[in-house]
Design an enzyme around this catalytic site. Structure first.
Site, PDB file in Angstrom:
ATOM      1  N   LEU A 166      -6.299  -3.260 -15.052  1.00 61.87           N
ATOM      2  CA  LEU A 166      -6.572  -3.313 -13.628  1.00 61.87           C
ATOM      3  C   LEU A 166      -5.856  -2.141 -12.970  1.00 61.87           C
ATOM      4  CD1 LEU A 166      -6.016  -7.117 -12.835  1.00 61.87           C
ATOM      5  CD2 LEU A 166      -8.188  -5.947 -13.239  1.00 61.87           C
ATOM      6  N   ASP A 167      -6.451  -1.566 -11.929  1.00 62.05           N
ATOM      7  CA  ASP A 167      -5.766  -0.523 -11.172  1.00 62.05           C
ATOM      8  C   ASP A 167      -4.403  -1.042 -10.713  1.00 62.05           C
ATOM      9  OD1 ASP A 167      -7.969   1.061 -11.443  1.00 62.05           O
ATOM     10  OD2 ASP A 167      -8.743   0.675  -9.427  1.00 62.05           O
ATOM     11  N   ARG A 168      -3.470  -0.149 -10.560  1.00 62.62           N
ATOM     12  CA  ARG A 168      -2.131  -0.548 -10.137  1.00 62.62           C
ATOM     13  C   ARG A 168      -2.162  -1.379  -8.857  1.00 62.62           C
ATOM     14  NH1 ARG A 168       2.053   3.945  -8.064  1.00 62.62           N
ATOM     15  NH2 ARG A 168       0.445   3.985  -6.460  1.00 62.62           N
ATOM     16  N   THR A 203      -4.621  -3.198  -7.646  1.00 65.51           N
ATOM     17  CA  THR A 203      -5.484  -4.377  -7.725  1.00 65.51           C
ATOM     18  C   THR A 203      -4.699  -5.530  -8.331  1.00 65.51           C
ATOM     19  OG1 THR A 203      -7.443  -2.984  -8.021  1.00 65.51           O
ATOM     20  CG2 THR A 203      -7.632  -5.288  -8.663  1.00 65.51           C
TER      21      THR A 203
END
Length: 562
Positions: free
Chosen positions: A407-409, A411
């Site tokens: 997951l994106d940082r 998110t």
């Protein structure tokens, strides 16, 4: 000059202090004892920083000049807590500004040389800006888009014609023979050749119009590189003079010049960053540091990848080599505890900085990742704190654990990790074969007129502008997202996303791009959201997959925290 600020200057009096896991540690080794010294970036220091961001957002002058800003929470000798704030370099051309920590001593000794050099640097800056804003660049972008649209429309038309020709070929081959068949086939071939000629003509027209503009832009870019080299030489000359004069102090009562601390060489800007200014001021005024946070505000230059409102750690070249000395005299801070975990399945939203277990067995783990924490460690020192690194220290088999996806940082939500290679391989295959059902929830920064739909746009990441992703019809990889409006909340829209592919920043680009939804996710500064918020409002809410060992369906869900 007022430098010490109260909490009320930055955050509301009703703010609830959260003592969860620090997001980052400023750290270094004491030169004398070799002890590891740490100063945390905590949720309270981030909340103070967000208060400073709200102050900066009220004046456009702060956005025009991109730079790092920092806050330091300190304790006075009487036990009261106060806040220091600092900016890197100069603020609107000034080194001393009311309410901000002053520069490190020594600048006055080189003030004349600094003023002269800054005048030259400003002239270089203005010429670079004018070259970057050439009308030829805008004309090239406009014409490129027009040709791209023409080529795309032509490709669509030619594709339809090709399908029609294929159907005609099959039909005439079944109905005609001999010379009549040959004539009909030749007519279809001629049509195909004519469309090829049409495409080549448009390509030649494109090259004839765009190439002269490309040459002008290339010449301007060469001049920009020359000016940047001149700027670098002037800056290094000034910095060399400053480094000989600058003197830093630590909490052990020691003072050293920058040249003494970094005799092997000093990068441009050393000593002008927020962290050294804040820590030096605290050390020389009998203030005890408790927590610190640094963030970027304003536009980012071409050679930087910083995002407005994002937190960053000590820069590896300038600040990190000084940390051991600057923190000397402080007692090491004890690490914050990792949240308690339980076996089986449970669902809860983690506090800011916590990683909550939502499922665990002997083959895999699912956690609820908070916004702002990396899934796996990054390349640089200030990007080591992550879900994976925390689990490696927490669990006996931590070193064998691997993230199945990321997951994106910024998110939050469900992150799946495997405890052995075979499980990792089986789960990875499910993701690659699109057998994993994923549901995200987002709050958009505006109102949508449509209720549901599908977004299909090819995404490409420019290697020169990481981590930014963009729609590119020639180089992009296919990406597909289904969306459904859940609710409209004032000026915002709550949306459910179901990504069918897993491209980097897929949902963020599909939301922000005008060819998608045309509305950014709230808090997504990278893709143009200007609202000041404490997070990216994107959450991985549901994950449904087949358990790699039992073959049973595993359904995971966590509450959306916004």
């Amino acid at each position: 000059m007022v430098v010490l600020h109260r909490f009320s200057d930055f955050i509301d009096s009703n703010f609830a202090i959260n003592n969860s896991f620090p997001r980052y540690y400023y750290e270094g080794c004491c030169p004398q004892s070799a002890a590891r010294l740490k100063l945390p970036r905590t949720p309270i220091s981030e909340a103070i920083a967000h208060g400073l961001m709200q102050y900066l957002a009220k004046d456009d002058c702060y956005a025009r000049e991109g730079k790092m800003y920092g806050v330091l929470l300190v304790e006075l000798p009487n036990g009261e807590q106060r806040i220091l704030k600092a900016f890197s370099g100069l603020l609107n051309g000034c080194s001393v500004v009311e309410g901000w920590v002053p520069p490190i001593p020594g600048r006055d000794e080189v003030a004349l040389a600094e003023a002269r050099t800054l005048t030259e640097l400003d002239a270089i800056k203005q010429e670079i800006l004018s070259l970057k804003q050439l009308c030829d660049r805008q004309q090239y972008e406009r014409l490129s888009r027009e040709f791209e649209q023409q080529l795309r429309a032509m490709s669509d038309r030619h594709r339809d014609c090709k399908h029609q020709r294929q159907e005609k070929r099959q039909q005439i081959c079944n109905t005609l023979t001999g010379a009549t068949l040959n004539i009909a086939l030749e007519q279809l071939d001629a049509e195909s050749r004519q469309q090829g000629i049409e495409r080549r003509q448009l390509k030649r027209q494109q090259n004839a119009i765009l190439q002269p503009l490309q040459e002008l832009i290339a010449a301007a870019d060469i001049r920009i590189r020359e000016l940047k080299q001149q700027r670098k030489v002037l800056s290094r000359q000034l910095q060399a003079q400053m480094h000989a004069a600058y003197s830093l102090s630590n909490f052990a009562g020691q003072s050293r010049s920058l040249q003494q601390l970094m005799p092997e060489g000093l990068p441009t800007g050393t000593g002008d960053c927020c962290a050294p200014k804040l820590l030096h001021y605290a050390a020389t005024h009998n203030l005890k540091p408790l927590a610190m946070a640094e963030f970027w505000w304003g536009a980012s230059s071409a050679n930087q990848d910083k995002i407005q409102g994002e937190f960053y750690g000590a820069c590896a070249e300038r600040c990190q080599p000084l940390m051991g000395f600057l923190l000397s005299g402080l007692k090491p801070n004890p690490p914050a505890p990792f949240p308690a975990r339980e076996g089986g399945v449970r669902s809860r939203s983690p506090d800011r900085g916590e990683v909550a277990f939502i499922y665990e067995d002997e083959w895999l783990i699912a956690v609820n990742k908070p916004a702002g924490l990396l899934s796996v460690p990054g390349r640089y020192r200030d990007r080591q704190d992550s879900v994976l690194s925390r689990l490696c220290h927490l669990l006996p088999d931590g070193m064998a654990i691997a993230a199945v996806h990321r997951l994106d940082r910024d998110t939050s939500g469900i992150l799946l990790l495997a405890r052995d290679r075979q499980t990792h391989r089986q789960l990875s295959q499910q993701f690659q074969q699109r057998q994993v059902h994923k549901v995200y929830e987002a709050l958009l920064s505006g109102l949508l007129r449509v209720e549901q739909g599908t977004i299909e746009l090819p995404l490409w990441g420019d290697p020169e502008n990481r981590p930014y992703q963009q729609v590119d019809w020639q180089r992009g990889k296919p990406s597909l997202t289904k969306f459904l409006v859940m609710a409209r909340e004032g000026d915002y829209t709550r949306v459910e996303f179901r990504p069918l592919t897993g491209r980097s920043h897929q949902l963020r680009v599909h939301a922000a791009d005008a060819r998608g939804l045309g509305v950014t996710i709230l808090g997504d500064r990278l893709y143009g959201c200007s609202a000041v918020t404490n997070r990216l409002h994107l959450h991985a809410r549901e994950l449904c997959l087949q358990h790699p060992r039992s073959a049973q369906t595993l359904e995971l869900q966590v509450k959306t925290p916004f």
